[in-house]
Design a protein around this motif. Structure first.
Motif, short mmCIF file in Angstrom:
data_model
loop_
_atom_site.label_atom_id
_atom_site.label_comp_id
_atom_site.label_asym_id
_atom_site.label_seq_id
_atom_site.Cartn_x
_atom_site.Cartn_y
_atom_site.Cartn_z
N LEU A 1 -1.09 5.35 6.29
CA LEU A 1 -0.02 4.37 6.34
C LEU A 1 1.13 4.88 7.18
N GLY B 1 6.59 3.17 5.32
CA GLY B 1 6.74 3.53 3.92
C GLY B 1 8.20 3.77 3.64
N MET C 1 0.84 -1.20 0.00
CA MET C 1 0.00 0.00 0.00
C MET C 1 0.87 1.25 0.00
N ALA C 2 1.94 1.21 0.80
CA ALA C 2 2.83 2.38 0.85
C ALA C 2 3.49 2.62 -0.49
N ASP C 3 3.77 1.55 -1.22
CA ASP C 3 4.42 1.69 -2.53
C ASP C 3 3.44 2.09 -3.62
N ARG D 1 -3.90 0.77 -3.88
CA ARG D 1 -4.40 2.11 -3.61
C ARG D 1 -5.75 2.04 -2.90
N PRO D 2 -6.12 3.14 -2.26
CA PRO D 2 -7.44 3.17 -1.61
C PRO D 2 -8.54 2.70 -2.55
#
Lengths: 257, 257
Positions: free
Chosen positions: A254, A257, A36-38, A42-43
Motif C-alpha cells: 500500500l 496510508g 486497506m491502509a487502516d 486485510r490481505p
DNA sequence: AAGTGGTCTAGACCACTAT
DNA sequence: TAGTGGTCTAGACCACTTT
C-alpha cells in the motif's frame, strides 16, 4: 492461522464528493485503498461486492468497476469472477524498478553534458555482427561517449550503429548532445522497439579511469538493442555507471496510508 | 525534420469479432497496436478521434476509451485533452524491471530449497536500530539463510527482525522453508508495505565462500524493509546473488508486431 | 464554434462460482 | 439458484484546445 475471507463494513464516514476535481472513480479507489491502509481490509479479505459499492456510494456500476480495475492494476487487489474481489498480500516479487528513476538522479538537466570521445567506422566483428544481424566485416559506426553530471563522470556509453546510407539513424545519433536525448531514445521516430537489460559488473581498467573510480569497483551496466520499423537491429550498446552513485528503489504494498 | 501529427487511415480489413472470446476493447487495442507495429501509425502521429473509432468499429464510446486507456497505461500512446491522442516515441527511460522475473530463473520450484544457517537473538547496533526504528541495544532476531537452486547456492539472505512477543512475525519467518515464501512475502497477512532497492556490489570474503564464487565478483543486492499495519518496521535484510547468474531484461516500445 | 478527450449514468446480458 | 465479477451500450455533460 488460515485466512477467512471477510467482508467487513467500511467506514461510512467517507463518501464521494461530487464537487471535487478528483473523479468519482479515483475517490472510490482512494477510499478502498485507505480502508486497506487502516487495516479495515486485510490481505485475504473480500471487498464489498460491486452492487454493494454502487448502492453505498451512489455511483454507477461502471464507476465502481473502474475504481476496482485501478486497484487490480496496481496489484493491491485481485478480482476473481464469480467469487469476489480480494485484498492481495504484499509480495516482494511484485516490485518493479523504473529506469526513468535515473533521470531524477540527474536532477537539473542543465548540469548534464555529453562528451563525444570517439566516433569512427569499424568493421563488425563476430559479436557485433551477430547482435546487429549483419555480415561479419560489414561497416558499423562505433561511438564512445562520456556522460557528465555536476562536473563528475556519470556514465560511459559505447554503441555500435548499423552503417546504412539509406537510414538516417547515424546522423541522428551523432547529433546527440544532451543526456536527455540519450535516455529518451535519441532517434525517436526511427525506432520501433528495443530490449534493455541490467547487469552488475566490475569496472575494467579503462572504465575505471574514465569514471574516476578505484578498482575493484562494482557497476551497473545497461545494455540496449534497438530496432527500426522493419524490425532490423540498428543500435547496440551499453551504459556503464558506478554502483556507488546509482540506486534503484521501489515500493510494494500500500502506497498511501 | 519535425514531426507533423498525422491522422492516417487505418487498414479497413481489421474489425471487431463479436463472437471472439477476446473482449471488444482488447481487440480494438490490438488493432491500434498492430497499426503502430506496421508503421501505419508512427511516433508523433495522431490516432483517429474517439468518435471516428466509435463509428468505424461499431462500438460504444466507453469501449473505445477503455482500449485507448490500455494503450496509454502501456505507455505507447499519450492522450491530451482537447488535442487528441498521439503515438509516443520509444523511450529507454520507460523501461521497467520486475523482480518477479527472478522467479522464472528458479524455474521449477522443486529444485529450490532454503537452508537456515543461523537464527539467534542479538542486540541491535546503531545501524539496525535506526532501520528498525527501535532503541539501540534492543533485542532482534538475526537470521542467515542460503537459498539453493539445482544444487547450486543462488542467494545469501540476511535479515533482522524486531523481537516482540506480541507480534507473531518471528514465528512466521522462521517457518520459511521454501524460496517461494520468501519472495512472495513470507508473513503475508502481517505486512502492510515495504521498500525494496537494488544495488550492485562486490562479494566479500564470506559471501564468496557461501556462494562458491571467486573474488572479485560482482553481485546484485536486494535490500528490503517491511512494515506492519501500524507502519512500524519489522524486517530489514538483503538478498545477495552472483551477477553472472542473474539478469534482468525488459522491452520498450511495441511488444507485438 | 467545432472538435477533442474525460467522466458518468442506468441499465443490460453474460460467465463463473458457490450453495 | 443466487451472487459474483466481466463486458457493453447509447447516450449525456464537462473541460480543454484549436480555428
Amino acid at each position: 492461522m488460515a485466512h477467512r475471507p471477510q467482508n467487513k463494513v467500511l467506514q461510512e464516514t467517507a463518501s464521494i464528493d461530487r464537487d471535487s476535481f478528483e473523479p468519482a472513480y479515483a475517490q472510490l479507489a482512494g477510499i478502498l485503498r485507505q480502508s486497506m491502509a487502516d487495516g479495515l481490509l486485510r490481505p485475504g479479505d473480500q471487498l464489498p461486492s460491486e452492487a454493494q459499492l454502487v448502492e453505498r456510494y451512489g455511483v454507477s456500476p461502471m464507476t465502481v468497476r473502474r475504481a476496482i480495475n485501478i486497484l487490480a492494476d496496481q496489484g493491491v487487489v485481485v478480482a476473481e469472477q464469480g467469487r469476489g474481489t480480494f485484498v492481495k498480500p504484499v509480495a516482494m516479487s511484485a516490485a518493479t524498478f523504473q529506469l526513468g528513476q535515473l533521470e531524477n538522479l540527474f536532477g537539473n538537466r542543465e548540469g548534464t553534458t555529453v562528451q563525444l570521445l570517439e566516433a569512427r567506422i569499424i568493421a563488425a566483428d563476430e559479436r557485433v555482427a551477430r547482435k546487429l544481424a549483419i555480415r561479419e566485416g560489414k561497416r558499423t559506426i562505433y561511438i564512445r561517449r562520456l556522460l557528465w553530471n555536476s562536473g563528475e563522470p556519470a556514465f560511459y556509453h559505447r554503441e555500435y550503429l548499423v552503417y546504412d546510407p539509406t537510414r538516417p539513424i547515424v546522423e541522428a545519433e551523432l547529433e546527440v548532445t544532451a543526456l536527455q536525448q540519450l535516455f529518451s531514445g535519441s532517434s525517436e521516430s526511427l525506432l520501433k522497439h528495443g530490449e534493455i537489460s541490467i547487469d552488475a559488473t566490475l569496472l575494467d581498467e579503462e572504465e575505471s579511469r574514465l569514471l574516476k573510480a578505484t578498482q575493484p569497483m562494482a557497476a551497473f551496466c545497461f545494455e540496449h538493442l534497438f530496432y527500426d520499423f522493419d524490425d532490423r537491429p540498428v543500435s547496440w550498446g551499453w551504459f556503464i555507471g558506478r554502483a556507488d552513485r546509482l540506486r534503484f528503489t521501489t515500493q510494494v504494498g500500500l502506497l498511501l496510508g
